[in-house]
Design a protein around this motif. Structure first.
Motif: not given
Length: 265
Positions: A36-53
Motif C-alpha cells: 500500500e505504501l508502494e502504491i501511494r508513492a507511485i500514484s503521486e506520479h500518475l496523472s489523469d489522461g496518462d497512458r500507463v504500462l
C-alpha cells in the motif's frame, strides 16, 4: 545465503503463488502494508489522461488501484498466465468502480509486446529482481525505456542491495541476524542501475518510501518480541503494529524497497 533459483524455478515459484493466493495481494508479496505504501508513492506520479504500462502486474492488485485513483488508461502485463487469469477475474468484478480503464495481457519484460514510445508512464514493481542475472535485468530495464515516450517516466519500485545491507547493519547493531535475500530475487545495485540506463533515462529521485516501515517492522518489532519472550508473531504483516508504522512519514534510507523515478531523455 540460499542457492539461487534457476529461471525455471523462479517461473514455477510465481506460478504457484498465483494458484495458491488467487486474487489476494499475497500472490505478489505477503506484506500488504508495504504494498500500500508502494502504491501511494507511485500514484503521486500518475496523472489523469496518462497512458500507463504496468509491467509485471501479477494478479492486478496494484494495477486496479492506480485506475481507481486516476483517470488513466493502464495496461497490465505479466509473463505468468495464471497471474493474468486472476487479474482478469479481478477486473470483471469491478465494473463502474474505476476512474480509468484497465486491460491485462501476457507479456515478458525482457521482450515487451509493445510499440516503442507508446506510453506516458511505465510502472515496474518488483519485476527486475526476478530476472536471475544482470544481463536479463538490464534487458528488462532497457525495454521499459524503449516503450516510454520521450519525456515519459519510468516508476521503478525494486529491492536494492544498498537498502538491504543498511537495514541489516541496523539489525546487527542490536544483535539481530541478517535478513537473507530470497533465492528467487537478485536485488539491484542502485549505482549500477543508474549508470547503465543513463543514456536513455535521467534519474529524478530515489524515494525511500518504506524506510520507517522497515525500521518499525524489521528492527523494533523483533526487538520488542525478544524482550517479551517471543510471544508475538513477528512475521505476521497484518498486525496493527505494521498498520501503524505504515501510516508514519518515511524517514532515513533503511527500506529494502525503493522507488526510482526516471525520465526518458
Amino acid at each position: 545465503m540460499p542457492d539461487r533459483f534457476t529461471l525455471e524455478q523462479i517461473r514455477e515459484f510465481w506460478t504457484q503463488q498465483a494458484r495458491e493466493h488467487g486474487q489476494a495481494p499475497a500472490a505478489s508479496w505477503s506484506d500488504r502494508m508495504v504494498m500500500e505504501l508502494e502504491i501511494r508513492a507511485i500514484s503521486e506520479h500518475l496523472s489523469d489522461g496518462d497512458r500507463v504500462l504496468d509491467v509485471g502486474c501479477a494478479n492486478g492488485f496494484s494495477t486496479v488501484q492506480f485506475a481507481a485513483q486516476r483517470r488513466v488508461e493502464i495496461r497490465g502485463l505479466d509473463y505468468i498466465p495464471e497471474m493474468i487469469d486472476q487479474a482478469r477475474r479481478r477486473l470483471a468484478d469491478l465494473p463502474g468502480h474505476l476512474q480509468g480503464s484497465v486491460q491485462f495481457a501476457q507479456g515478458d519484460v525482457t521482450a515487451l509486446p509493445e510499440s516503442s514510445e507508446a506510453f506516458d508512464k511505465v510502472v515496474c514493481i518488483r519485476v527486475i529482481i526476478n530476472l536471475g542475472d544482470w544481463d536479463r535485468q538490464l534487458r528488462g530495464l532497457l525495454e521499459c525505456a524503449r516503450v516510454l515516450k520521450t519525456g515519459g517516466m519510468l516508476l521503478l519500485s525494486e529491492a536494492t542491495v544498498q537498502g538491504w545491507e543498511r537495514l541489516n547493519r541496523f539489525r546487527a547493531e542490536w544483535g539481530l541476524p541478517d535478513i537473507p535475500m530470497p533465492p528467487f530475487n537478485l536485488y539491484l545495485d542502485e549505482d549500477q542501475v543508474c549508470e547503465a540506463v543513463s543514456g536513455d533515462l535521467e534519474l529524478l529521485e530515489i524515494v525511500n518510501f518504506a524506510s520507517t516501515y522497515y525500521v518499525g517492522t524489521r528492527v523494533l518489532k523483533p526487538l520488542l518480541n525478544q524482550a517479551l519472550g517471543g510471544v508475538v508473531p513477528v512475521a505476521n504483516p497484518n498486525m496493527e503494529w505494521n498498520r501503524w508504522f505504515s501510516q508514519l512519514p518515511a524517514a532515513g534510507d533503511y527500506g529494502t524497497q525503493k522507488l526510482f523515478v526516471f525520465r526518458k531523455r
